[in-house]
Design a protein around this motif. Structure first.
Motif, PDB file in Angstrom:
ATOM      1  N   ILE A  13       0.853  -1.194   0.000  1.00 23.04           N
ATOM      2  CA  ILE A  13       0.000   0.000   0.000  1.00 23.04           C
ATOM      3  C   ILE A  13       0.882   1.236   0.000  1.00 23.04           C
ATOM      4  O   ILE A  13       1.665   1.449   0.926  1.00 23.04           O
ATOM      5  CB  ILE A  13      -0.926  -0.011   1.227  1.00 23.04           C
ATOM      6  CG1 ILE A  13      -1.809  -1.258   1.201  1.00 23.04           C
ATOM      7  CG2 ILE A  13      -1.773   1.259   1.271  1.00 23.04           C
ATOM      8  CD1 ILE A  13      -2.479  -1.549   2.517  1.00 23.04           C
ATOM      9  N   ALA A  14       0.759   2.038  -1.045  1.00 21.36           N
ATOM     10  CA  ALA A  14       1.553   3.267  -1.175  1.00 21.36           C
ATOM     11  C   ALA A  14       0.689   4.462  -0.817  1.00 21.36           C
ATOM     12  O   ALA A  14      -0.355   4.694  -1.446  1.00 21.36           O
ATOM     13  CB  ALA A  14       2.097   3.410  -2.598  1.00 21.36           C
ATOM     14  N   ALA A  15       1.108   5.210   0.206  1.00 20.71           N
ATOM     15  CA  ALA A  15       0.416   6.429   0.608  1.00 20.71           C
ATOM     16  C   ALA A  15       1.091   7.606  -0.072  1.00 20.71           C
ATOM     17  O   ALA A  15       2.235   7.939   0.245  1.00 20.71           O
ATOM     18  CB  ALA A  15       0.464   6.593   2.122  1.00 20.71           C
ATOM     19  N   ALA A  16       0.422   8.207  -1.031  1.00 20.81           N
ATOM     20  CA  ALA A  16       1.039   9.292  -1.804  1.00 20.81           C
ATOM     21  C   ALA A  16      -0.037  10.239  -2.307  1.00 20.81           C
ATOM     22  O   ALA A  16      -1.212   9.862  -2.439  1.00 20.81           O
ATOM     23  CB  ALA A  16       1.829   8.728  -2.985  1.00 20.81           C
ATOM     24  N   VAL A  73       3.674  -8.851  -6.188  1.00 20.16           N
ATOM     25  CA  VAL A  73       2.920  -8.164  -5.138  1.00 20.16           C
ATOM     26  C   VAL A  73       1.912  -7.205  -5.772  1.00 20.16           C
ATOM     27  O   VAL A  73       2.269  -6.425  -6.664  1.00 20.16           O
ATOM     28  CB  VAL A  73       3.873  -7.379  -4.203  1.00 20.16           C
ATOM     29  CG1 VAL A  73       3.077  -6.692  -3.101  1.00 20.16           C
ATOM     30  CG2 VAL A  73       4.937  -8.302  -3.617  1.00 20.16           C
ATOM     31  N   GLU A  74       0.688  -7.241  -5.305  1.00 26.82           N
ATOM     32  CA  GLU A  74      -0.330  -6.303  -5.776  1.00 26.82           C
ATOM     33  C   GLU A  74      -0.154  -4.970  -5.058  1.00 26.82           C
ATOM     34  O   GLU A  74      -0.016  -4.942  -3.837  1.00 26.82           O
ATOM     35  CB  GLU A  74      -1.735  -6.830  -5.492  1.00 26.82           C
ATOM     36  CG  GLU A  74      -2.080  -8.126  -6.198  1.00 26.82           C
ATOM     37  CD  GLU A  74      -3.489  -8.597  -5.841  1.00 26.82           C
ATOM     38  OE1 GLU A  74      -4.344  -7.728  -5.551  1.00 26.82           O
ATOM     39  OE2 GLU A  74      -3.708  -9.811  -5.822  1.00 26.82           O
ATOM     40  N   VAL A  75      -0.171  -3.869  -5.817  1.00 23.23           N
ATOM     41  CA  VAL A  75       0.012  -2.535  -5.237  1.00 23.23           C
ATOM     42  C   VAL A  75      -1.314  -1.787  -5.233  1.00 23.23           C
ATOM     43  O   VAL A  75      -2.033  -1.769  -6.237  1.00 23.23           O
ATOM     44  CB  VAL A  75       1.069  -1.721  -6.018  1.00 23.23           C
ATOM     45  CG1 VAL A  75       1.196  -0.310  -5.429  1.00 23.23           C
ATOM     46  CG2 VAL A  75       2.426  -2.429  -5.978  1.00 23.23           C
ATOM     47  N   ARG A  76      -1.629  -1.194  -4.086  1.00 20.32           N
ATOM     48  CA  ARG A  76      -2.768  -0.290  -3.980  1.00 20.32           C
ATOM     49  C   ARG A  76      -2.236   1.079  -3.591  1.00 20.32           C
ATOM     50  O   ARG A  76      -1.271   1.192  -2.827  1.00 20.32           O
ATOM     51  CB  ARG A  76      -3.768  -0.784  -2.927  1.00 20.32           C
ATOM     52  CG  ARG A  76      -4.395  -2.120  -3.296  1.00 20.32           C
ATOM     53  CD  ARG A  76      -5.318  -1.992  -4.490  1.00 20.32           C
ATOM     54  NE  ARG A  76      -5.950  -3.264  -4.825  1.00 20.32           N
ATOM     55  CZ  ARG A  76      -5.501  -4.120  -5.720  1.00 20.32           C
ATOM     56  NH1 ARG A  76      -4.377  -3.838  -6.378  1.00 20.32           N
ATOM     57  NH2 ARG A  76      -6.141  -5.237  -5.967  1.00 20.32           N
ATOM     58  N   ARG A  77      -2.861   2.143  -4.105  1.00 21.05           N
ATOM     59  CA  ARG A  77      -2.346   3.505  -3.929  1.00 21.05           C
ATOM     60  C   ARG A  77      -3.459   4.428  -3.448  1.00 21.05           C
ATOM     61  O   ARG A  77      -4.549   4.443  -4.030  1.00 21.05           O
ATOM     62  CB  ARG A  77      -1.781   4.028  -5.249  1.00 21.05           C
ATOM     63  CG  ARG A  77      -0.725   3.170  -5.849  1.00 21.05           C
ATOM     64  CD  ARG A  77      -0.378   3.540  -7.277  1.00 21.05           C
ATOM     65  NE  ARG A  77      -0.207   4.964  -7.496  1.00 21.05           N
ATOM     66  CZ  ARG A  77       0.347   5.489  -8.596  1.00 21.05           C
ATOM     67  NH1 ARG A  77       0.774   4.693  -9.565  1.00 21.05           N
ATOM     68  NH2 ARG A  77       0.466   6.789  -8.723  1.00 21.05           N
ATOM     69  N   THR A  78      -3.159   5.210  -2.414  1.00 20.05           N
ATOM     70  CA  THR A  78      -4.190   6.123  -1.920  1.00 20.05           C
ATOM     71  C   THR A  78      -4.510   7.204  -2.933  1.00 20.05           C
ATOM     72  O   THR A  78      -5.630   7.727  -2.946  1.00 20.05           O
ATOM     73  CB  THR A  78      -3.764   6.767  -0.598  1.00 20.05           C
ATOM     74  OG1 THR A  78      -2.535   7.489  -0.781  1.00 20.05           O
ATOM     75  CG2 THR A  78      -3.576   5.717   0.487  1.00 20.05           C
ATOM     76  N   ASP A  79      -3.549   7.577  -3.792  1.00 20.01           N
ATOM     77  CA  ASP A  79      -3.824   8.627  -4.773  1.00 20.01           C
ATOM     78  C   ASP A  79      -4.801   8.159  -5.847  1.00 20.01           C
ATOM     79  O   ASP A  79      -5.521   8.982  -6.425  1.00 20.01           O
ATOM     80  CB  ASP A  79      -2.529   9.144  -5.408  1.00 20.01           C
ATOM     81  CG  ASP A  79      -1.727   8.046  -6.099  1.00 20.01           C
ATOM     82  OD1 ASP A  79      -1.881   6.862  -5.738  1.00 20.01           O
ATOM     83  OD2 ASP A  79      -0.911   8.379  -6.984  1.00 20.01           O
ATOM     84  N   LEU A  80      -4.844   6.866  -6.115  1.00 22.68           N
ATOM     85  CA  LEU A  80      -5.745   6.337  -7.134  1.00 22.68           C
ATOM     86  C   LEU A  80      -6.918   5.562  -6.552  1.00 22.68           C
ATOM     87  O   LEU A  80      -8.003   5.536  -7.143  1.00 22.68           O
ATOM     88  CB  LEU A  80      -4.966   5.419  -8.088  1.00 22.68           C
ATOM     89  CG  LEU A  80      -3.772   6.044  -8.824  1.00 22.68           C
ATOM     90  CD1 LEU A  80      -3.132   5.017  -9.741  1.00 22.68           C
ATOM     91  CD2 LEU A  80      -4.198   7.279  -9.606  1.00 22.68           C
ATOM     92  N   ASP A  81      -6.706   4.901  -5.405  1.00 21.66           N
ATOM     93  CA  ASP A  81      -7.725   4.028  -4.826  1.00 21.66           C
ATOM     94  C   ASP A  81      -8.453   4.636  -3.638  1.00 21.66           C
ATOM     95  O   ASP A  81      -9.400   4.036  -3.132  1.00 21.66           O
ATOM     96  CB  ASP A  81      -7.090   2.712  -4.372  1.00 21.66           C
ATOM     97  CG  ASP A  81      -6.477   1.935  -5.530  1.00 21.66           C
ATOM     98  OD1 ASP A  81      -7.204   1.686  -6.503  1.00 21.66           O
ATOM     99  OD2 ASP A  81      -5.286   1.584  -5.463  1.00 21.66           O
ATOM    100  N   GLY A  82      -8.024   5.804  -3.168  1.00 26.29           N
ATOM    101  CA  GLY A  82      -8.581   6.358  -1.950  1.00 26.29           C
ATOM    102  C   GLY A  82      -8.075   5.594  -0.745  1.00 26.29           C
ATOM    103  O   GLY A  82      -7.051   4.902  -0.805  1.00 26.29           O
ATOM    104  N   ALA A  83      -8.760   5.708   0.367  1.00 25.91           N
ATOM    105  CA  ALA A  83      -8.350   4.995   1.573  1.00 25.91           C
ATOM    106  C   ALA A  83      -8.324   3.491   1.297  1.00 25.91           C
ATOM    107  O   ALA A  83      -9.154   2.959   0.560  1.00 25.91           O
ATOM    108  CB  ALA A  83      -9.301   5.298   2.717  1.00 25.91           C
TER     109      ALA A  83
END
Length: 257
Positions: free
Chosen positions: A193-196, A218-228
């Motif tokens: 999980i990338a917080a950016a 590894v699957e990446v999730r991003r707060t800039d694209l996915d929200g919380a």
């Protein structure tokens, strides 16, 4: 445990909840002289969740995008313990009982185990003094890493601790100075999980870093694209859900479009 990596823009704030207690891991950035993520994001979430106080706030290190909202939170609700790597002279120490982050400290709430894995000492670069916290619930786990860089990652790997976790908070927002292949292999997460911030001026997360996670499967999730990003740890393992998938809006493009 329910672990939510909040969308606070370019910064970091993570809320960790057990059945009866709550910990805030960093408090996001200040947006200006009269606005910060504490007032704009964190406190509204706590109130909506029925959380009237925090058992602990962990401020990982002295960067404004991690502590910018801390003062607002500390002045607005009771915080039983402030655990941090901030210098003793920092004014936040006056607002709650404080304890330094020390590798090896561990405790349990409601059957959920918390362990501080880093730092072991106060020396080194500011980012590499970040508090690193592992949360384990019935064998499912998440590793929270603050802004550690290559040196901090190498220390964790060399210490021989079990770093394996279902979910990993990407160190330093996905900067090129972090997420070494050796560290990724040691954690072996399912999700990173990338917080950016959206269109971060720092280029976080960096394409090279995203490629390292992709190459490791590894699957990446991003707060800039996915929200919380919400991670649940429990007897059935770990699950992940993103806010934009949970509450889609018509003005956002559908997946695959």
């Amino acid at each position: 445990a329910w672990i939510t990596t909040l969308d606070v823009g370019q910064g970091l704030a993570v809320l960790v909840r057990t059945s009866g207690r709550a910990l805030l891991y960093d408090a996001g950035p200040a947006y200006g002289p009269e606005a910060d993520s504490g007032g704009r994001v964190i406190l509204p979430l706590l109130r909506a969740s029925g959380i009237a106080g925090l058992e602990e706030m962990m401020v990982t290190h002295e960067d404004i995008d991690h502590l910018g909202g801390a003062l607002t939170v500390l002045e607005s609700l009771p915080v039983a313990l402030l655990r941090t790597s901030l210098p003793r002279a920092h004014p936040l120490h006056a607002l709650a009982p404080a304890r330094p982050c020390i590798a090896g400290d561990a405790w349990a709430w409601d059957g959920v185990r918390f362990e501080v894995l880093h730092p072991a000492h106060a020396a080194g670069r500011r980012n590499d003094r970040s508090c690193v916290l592992r949360v384990d619930a019935q064998g499912a786990s998440m590793l929270l890493t603050g802004d550690i860089e290559r040196a901090g990652e190498a220390e964790l790997v060399a210490a021989g601790r079990d770093l394996r976790s279902d979910a990993l908070l990407v160190p330093h927002h996905g900067s090129r100075s972090s997420s070494t292949p050796a560290f990724i292999a040691a954690v072996a997460p399912r999700w990173a999980i990338a917080a950016a911030g959206y269109r971060s001026r720092f280029g976080h997360p960096h394409p090279e870093v995203l490629a390292r996670y992709r190459d490791a499967g590894v699957e990446v999730r991003r707060t800039d694209l996915d929200g919380a990003v919400h991670v649940r740890l429990g007897t059935s393992g770990a699950t992940l859900e993103t806010e934009r998938a949970r509450r889609p809006r018509y003005w956002r493009r559908a997946p695959g479009v």
